[in-house]
Design a protein around this motif. Structure first.
Motif, PDB file in Angstrom:
ATOM      1  N   GLU A  57       0.802  -1.225   0.000  1.00  0.00           N
ATOM      2  CA  GLU A  57       0.000   0.000   0.000  1.00  0.00           C
ATOM      3  C   GLU A  57       0.834   1.275   0.000  1.00  0.00           C
ATOM      4  N   GLY A  58       2.130   1.162  -0.097  1.00  0.00           N
ATOM      5  CA  GLY A  58       2.966   2.339  -0.167  1.00  0.00           C
ATOM      6  C   GLY A  58       3.760   2.568   1.102  1.00  0.00           C
ATOM      7  N   MET A  59       4.440   3.712   1.154  1.00  0.00           N
ATOM      8  CA  MET A  59       5.352   4.024   2.253  1.00  0.00           C
ATOM      9  C   MET A  59       4.849   5.170   3.132  1.00  0.00           C
ATOM     10  N   GLN A  60       3.605   5.611   2.964  1.00  0.00           N
ATOM     11  CA  GLN A  60       3.115   6.749   3.742  1.00  0.00           C
ATOM     12  C   GLN A  60       3.084   6.429   5.229  1.00  0.00           C
ATOM     13  N   ALA A  61       2.629   5.249   5.601  1.00  0.00           N
ATOM     14  CA  ALA A  61       2.566   4.872   7.018  1.00  0.00           C
ATOM     15  C   ALA A  61       3.961   4.766   7.607  1.00  0.00           C
ATOM     16  N   VAL A  62       4.902   4.255   6.834  1.00  0.00           N
ATOM     17  CA  VAL A  62       6.284   4.134   7.315  1.00  0.00           C
ATOM     18  C   VAL A  62       6.897   5.500   7.546  1.00  0.00           C
ATOM     19  N   MET A  63       6.630   6.426   6.653  1.00  0.00           N
ATOM     20  CA  MET A  63       7.200   7.772   6.782  1.00  0.00           C
ATOM     21  C   MET A  63       6.616   8.523   7.976  1.00  0.00           C
ATOM     22  N   ALA A  64       5.399   8.209   8.389  1.00  0.00           N
ATOM     23  CA  ALA A  64       4.759   8.899   9.502  1.00  0.00           C
ATOM     24  C   ALA A  64       4.982   8.209  10.836  1.00  0.00           C
ATOM     25  N   SER A  65       5.608   7.043  10.835  1.00  0.00           N
ATOM     26  CA  SER A  65       5.702   6.238  12.050  1.00  0.00           C
ATOM     27  C   SER A  65       7.007   6.471  12.807  1.00  0.00           C
ATOM     28  N   ASP A  66       7.026   5.976  14.041  1.00  0.00           N
ATOM     29  CA  ASP A  66       8.237   6.021  14.857  1.00  0.00           C
ATOM     30  C   ASP A  66       9.156   4.853  14.529  1.00  0.00           C
ATOM     31  N   PHE A  67       8.566   3.710  14.250  1.00  0.00           N
ATOM     32  CA  PHE A  67       9.306   2.500  13.912  1.00  0.00           C
ATOM     33  C   PHE A  67       8.722   1.924  12.631  1.00  0.00           C
ATOM     34  N   ALA A  68       9.565   1.293  11.844  1.00  0.00           N
ATOM     35  CA  ALA A  68       9.117   0.677  10.605  1.00  0.00           C
ATOM     36  C   ALA A  68       9.561  -0.779  10.575  1.00  0.00           C
ATOM     37  N   ILE A  69       8.652  -1.634  10.161  1.00  0.00           N
ATOM     38  CA  ILE A  69       8.971  -3.048   9.997  1.00  0.00           C
ATOM     39  C   ILE A  69       8.494  -3.467   8.613  1.00  0.00           C
ATOM     40  N   SER A  70       9.071  -4.545   8.106  1.00  0.00           N
ATOM     41  CA  SER A  70       8.712  -4.973   6.756  1.00  0.00           C
ATOM     42  C   SER A  70       7.522  -5.919   6.739  1.00  0.00           C
ATOM     43  N   ARG A  71       7.338  -6.667   7.802  1.00  0.00           N
ATOM     44  CA  ARG A  71       6.210  -7.607   7.880  1.00  0.00           C
ATOM     45  C   ARG A  71       5.620  -7.566   9.279  1.00  0.00           C
ATOM     46  N   PHE A  72       4.350  -7.944   9.371  1.00  0.00           N
ATOM     47  CA  PHE A  72       3.656  -7.932  10.655  1.00  0.00           C
ATOM     48  C   PHE A  72       4.271  -8.935  11.625  1.00  0.00           C
ATOM     49  N   LYS A  73       4.872  -9.992  11.134  1.00  0.00           N
ATOM     50  CA  LYS A  73       5.453 -11.014  12.011  1.00  0.00           C
ATOM     51  C   LYS A  73       6.658 -10.480  12.792  1.00  0.00           C
ATOM     52  N   HIS A  74       7.260  -9.388  12.340  1.00  0.00           N
ATOM     53  CA  HIS A  74       8.404  -8.801  13.049  1.00  0.00           C
ATOM     54  C   HIS A  74       7.973  -7.967  14.257  1.00  0.00           C
ATOM     55  N   LEU A  75       6.680  -7.768  14.434  1.00  0.00           N
ATOM     56  CA  LEU A  75       6.175  -6.959  15.547  1.00  0.00           C
ATOM     57  C   LEU A  75       6.511  -7.582  16.895  1.00  0.00           C
ATOM     58  N   LYS A  76       6.440  -8.885  16.977  1.00  0.00           N
ATOM     59  CA  LYS A  76       6.724  -9.581  18.240  1.00  0.00           C
ATOM     60  C   LYS A  76       8.161  -9.313  18.690  1.00  0.00           C
TER      61      LYS A  76
END
Length: 191
Positions: free
Chosen positions: A82-101
């Motif tokens: 869906e693009g990089m807008q959320a990554v640019m506005a966030s404090d932390f960026a991850i490539s996949r949801f599984k990396h959240l843990k």
């Protein structure tokens, strides 16, 4: 758990039912808002922050999540289709949801422990330096003379303020990553 769609959120937020919604949400382990507009997402985050005085974490992967990420205390953006807008506005960026843990349990624990130790270190460093200057004033009769040259004070603060954070940031890991992933309750020990 509680699942709320966008139309229901619209009724809750415009109908003055925020307190009842929060009372219900307090009894749930998870609250999921689906099919909500970006404004509704950010309003829910602001409502939780304001009413519950809780720390909020928002996770998003697209441009429609930017306002929610910015309204939260901590924002995590997932880079993807869906693009990089959320990554640019966030404090932390991850490539996949599984990396959240791993981000929360491992790096969150290490960051919390490092910050706690560094606050104690900076307090100790400044107490030692000020204590030394205080007792020197008794020695010189409170004349206001300086004990150290200005450039020595600059190098003292530069050395003792820059080197320890770099060493702590690179080397300080109180518990291994495998142990933190195996025992998630260790995250609460520092709090």
């Amino acid at each position: 758990g509680l699942v709320v769609d966008g139309r229901t959120l619209n009724i809750i937020l415009q109908g003055g039912l925020e307190e009842k919604f929060l009372a219900l949400a307090r009894h749930c382990r998870a609250v999921l808002c689906c099919r909500a507009t970006p404004l509704q997402k950010s309003m829910v985050v602001k409502l939780v922050r304001r009413q519950l005085k809780a720390m909020t974490l928002s996770i998003g992967d697209g441009a429609n999540d930017v306002s929610m990420i910015q309204a939260a205390d901590v924002g995590i953006g997932i880079s993807g289709q869906e693009g990089m807008q959320a990554v640019m506005a966030s404090d932390f960026a991850i490539s996949r949801f599984k990396h959240l843990k791993k981000l929360l349990l491992v790096h969150g624990h290490w960051c919390y422990a490092r910050l706690a130790r560094m606050v104690i270190y900076f307090f100790y460093k400044n107490v030692c330096y000020v204590n030394l200057l205080f007792w020197y004033q008794f020695f010189c009769g409170f004349s206001g003379s300086t004990m150290v040259d200005y450039w020595q004070m600059i190098f003292f603060n530069l050395f003792f303020t820059s080197v320890p954070p770099l060493l702590f940031g690179a080397l300080d890991k109180d518990v291994s990553a495998e142990t933190l992933l195996r025992l998630p309750e260790l995250y609460k020990s520092g709090q």
